[in-house]
Design an enzyme around this catalytic site. Structure first.
Site, PDB file in Angstrom:
ATOM      1  N   LYS A  30       0.847  -1.194   0.000  1.00  0.00           N
ATOM      2  CA  LYS A  30       0.000   0.000   0.000  1.00  0.00           C
ATOM      3  C   LYS A  30       0.879   1.239   0.000  1.00  0.00           C
ATOM      4  CE  LYS A  30      -3.692   2.338   2.590  1.00  0.00           C
ATOM      5  NZ  LYS A  30      -4.756   2.209   3.607  1.00  0.00           N
ATOM      6  N   ASP A  55     -13.465   4.351  10.125  1.00  0.00           N
ATOM      7  CA  ASP A  55     -13.889   4.289   8.727  1.00  0.00           C
ATOM      8  C   ASP A  55     -14.346   2.866   8.423  1.00  0.00           C
ATOM      9  OD1 ASP A  55     -14.394   5.270   6.218  1.00  0.00           O
ATOM     10  OD2 ASP A  55     -12.300   5.405   5.593  1.00  0.00           O
TER      11      ASP A  55
HETATM   12  P1  ADP Z   1      -7.596   3.615   1.231  1.00  0.00           P
HETATM   13  O1  ADP Z   1      -7.020   4.193   2.464  1.00  0.00           O
HETATM   14  O2  ADP Z   1      -7.127   4.342   0.028  1.00  0.00           O
HETATM   15  O3  ADP Z   1      -9.082   3.446   1.313  1.00  0.00           O
HETATM   16  P2  ADP Z   1      -7.413   0.752   1.680  1.00  0.00           P
HETATM   17  O4  ADP Z   1      -6.421   0.260   2.679  1.00  0.00           O
HETATM   18  O5  ADP Z   1      -8.824   0.794   2.124  1.00  0.00           O
HETATM   19  O6  ADP Z   1      -6.936   2.165   1.098  1.00  0.00           O
HETATM   20  O7  ADP Z   1      -7.307  -0.163   0.376  1.00  0.00           O
HETATM   21  C1  ADP Z   1      -8.025   0.120  -0.810  1.00  0.00           C
HETATM   22  C2  ADP Z   1      -8.541  -1.169  -1.442  1.00  0.00           C
HETATM   23  O8  ADP Z   1      -7.439  -2.021  -1.761  1.00  0.00           O
HETATM   24  C3  ADP Z   1      -9.426  -1.970  -0.504  1.00  0.00           C
HETATM   25  O9  ADP Z   1     -10.779  -1.601  -0.582  1.00  0.00           O
HETATM   26  C4  ADP Z   1      -9.185  -3.405  -0.955  1.00  0.00           C
HETATM   27  O10 ADP Z   1     -10.015  -3.702  -2.048  1.00  0.00           O
HETATM   28  C5  ADP Z   1      -7.745  -3.389  -1.444  1.00  0.00           C
HETATM   29  N1  ADP Z   1      -6.840  -3.861  -0.370  1.00  0.00           N
HETATM   30  C6  ADP Z   1      -6.257  -3.107   0.605  1.00  0.00           C
HETATM   31  N2  ADP Z   1      -5.496  -3.854   1.424  1.00  0.00           N
HETATM   32  C7  ADP Z   1      -5.582  -5.113   0.981  1.00  0.00           C
HETATM   33  C8  ADP Z   1      -4.996  -6.375   1.408  1.00  0.00           C
HETATM   34  N3  ADP Z   1      -4.182  -6.451   2.474  1.00  0.00           N
HETATM   35  N4  ADP Z   1      -5.315  -7.474   0.687  1.00  0.00           N
HETATM   36  C9  ADP Z   1      -6.136  -7.405  -0.385  1.00  0.00           C
HETATM   37  N5  ADP Z   1      -6.693  -6.270  -0.828  1.00  0.00           N
HETATM   38  C10 ADP Z   1      -6.438  -5.123  -0.167  1.00  0.00           C
HETATM   39 MG    MG Z   2     -10.195   2.232   2.451  1.00  0.00          MG
END
Ligand code: ADP
Ligand code: MG
Length: 378
Positions: A123, A228
């Protein structure tokens, strides 16, 4: 924008890395870092650095911009990505890159893999300046600095996320296993399945509803609120179990608006279940149900990722957090101003920055990284 062009990494040398790191250091105090300062921090000949910087601009890892008072270089998103990815590949946390799997409001998500080809999730935090304001009365000074701050805000966000994820994981909360972080990047377990928002029907909504509400309460008993807790941040894995993600905004149950955030998380779940599954229940947790049994909030705050640290870092950058709602004491302001006056005041500070570049480079395993990249970036 935001696309990770791994192919670029192939062409970079350790001198390029040295220059990028020097620009990063320079951006601690300069929105635009003058070429002569980059050369000085990088400890390379001016002429040589100039050529390197020109190439880095061509690859969009740096940009050269004309400022009001002077011209200079700054790191692009891609440049900052490269520094973090290089650190993570050096540490052998990741060794190949996959596809982008998500774009959040403030992040880009990729699949990556470690040396043994185990899939992981990367991320990259991308924060702007929207939730921050200038400290009163110092607008001119800070207006100049604020554009460099995305780099620090993104780093704080990633650091916070990692700290919360680790504390939650250690307590057996269903969250991805945190692996490592560097700068604005967090590496974690890749969750199977998908976000709840993709789930159109469940066999037993009541059980899932109860599980989610119990999680909210369990978090509360540990001293934190997710903040959130919605269908995009609740993953449903292949076993049908919820896995919670996305933690930078988490707050303590001692926060002055804690009840508001708690109720909002609960409401998110209730409304989603009603809308998506036609499920409604008169049973839902209230803030007063929380029975504090842990100090997760304090642990994260004490682990070197504290709000105090954030604020000190931000103050160095000349910005204050909107959420804090507190004004600095005049004593702090004075201290603050002194720090600022000292910005690149002399050779001492340059020495510190040069040392930081040397330290970064000592752990450099450029060859190793280049090998990996060659293998993976087809
Ligand atoms: P943001 O802060 O931009 O909302 P998130 O952490 O919610 O970021 O991640 C955005 C999207 O990426 C999530 O809705 C999910 O679909 C995917 N995602 C995030 N982390 C993971 C993970 N550890 N494994 C699989 N998919 C993930
Ligand atoms: Mg998110």
């Amino acid at each position: 924008m935001g696309k990770l062009d791994v192919a670029i990494l192939r062409y970079l040398t350790s001198e390029d890395f040295r220059v990028l790191t020097a620009v990063e250091m320079g951006m601690k105090n300069h929105e635009l870092v003058p070429g002569s300062l980059v050369a000085s921090i990088a400890n390379l000949r001016h002429g040589g650095v100039h050529k390197l910087m020109k190439e880095l601009c061509k690859h969009r890892l740096l940009t050269y911009e004309r400022g009001k008072h002077y011209d200079g270089y700054r790191l692009t998103n891609a440049g900052y990505d490269y520094l973090a990815l290089k650190a993570l590949t050096n540490r052998k946390v990741i060794s190949s890159f996959g596809n982008q799997i998500g774009v959040g409001k403030e992040s880009n998500i990729y699949t990556v893999a470690d040396e043994d080809h185990n899939p992981l999730c990367l991320k990259l935090h991308r924060l702007g300046r929207t939730c921050f304001r200038n400290i009163k009365g110092k607008r001119d000074y800070h207006a100049h600095r604020n554009r460099a701050s995305w780099l620090y805000l993104s780093r704080i966000s990633a650091t916070k996320e990692f700290a919360y994820m680790k504390a939650l994981y250690d307590r057996d909360f269903p969250v991805p296993k945190p692996v490592d972080f560097n700068r604005h990047c967090v590496v974690m377990e890749l969750v199977t399945g998908g976000p709840l928002t993709h789930v159109t029907a469940v066999e037993d909504p009541e059980t899932l509803y109860d599980e989610l509400m119990n999680l909210i309460v369990r978090l509360g008993n540990s001293g934190v609120i997710h903040g959130d807790f919605n269908e995009f941040n609740i993953m449903i894995n292949e076993q049908g179990q919820p896995v919670i993600i996305d933690f930078p905004q988490m707050v303590s149950t001692s926060h002055s608006n804690a009840e508001y955030y708690f109720d909002r998380d609960v409401k998110c779940v209730r409304e989603f279940f009603k809308k998506r599954f036609g499920y409604e229940s008169s049973l839902y947790p209230k803030f007063s149900d929380i029975e504090r049994s842990d100090e997760l909030d304090a642990e994260v705050a004490c682990s070197g990722y504290s709000r105090g640290d954030d604020e000190r870092l931000l103050r160095e950058m000349g910005i204050a957090m909107e959420v804090s709602g507190e004004e600095q004491s005049s004593e702090e302001e004075e201290e603050d101003m002194q720090t600022q006056r000292g910005s690149f005041g002399g050779e001492d500070e340059l020495d510190v920055l040069r040392q930081q570049v040397e330290d970064s480079i000592k752990h450099d395993e450029t060859k190793h990284v280049q090998e990996i990249i060659k293998k993976t970036a087809k």
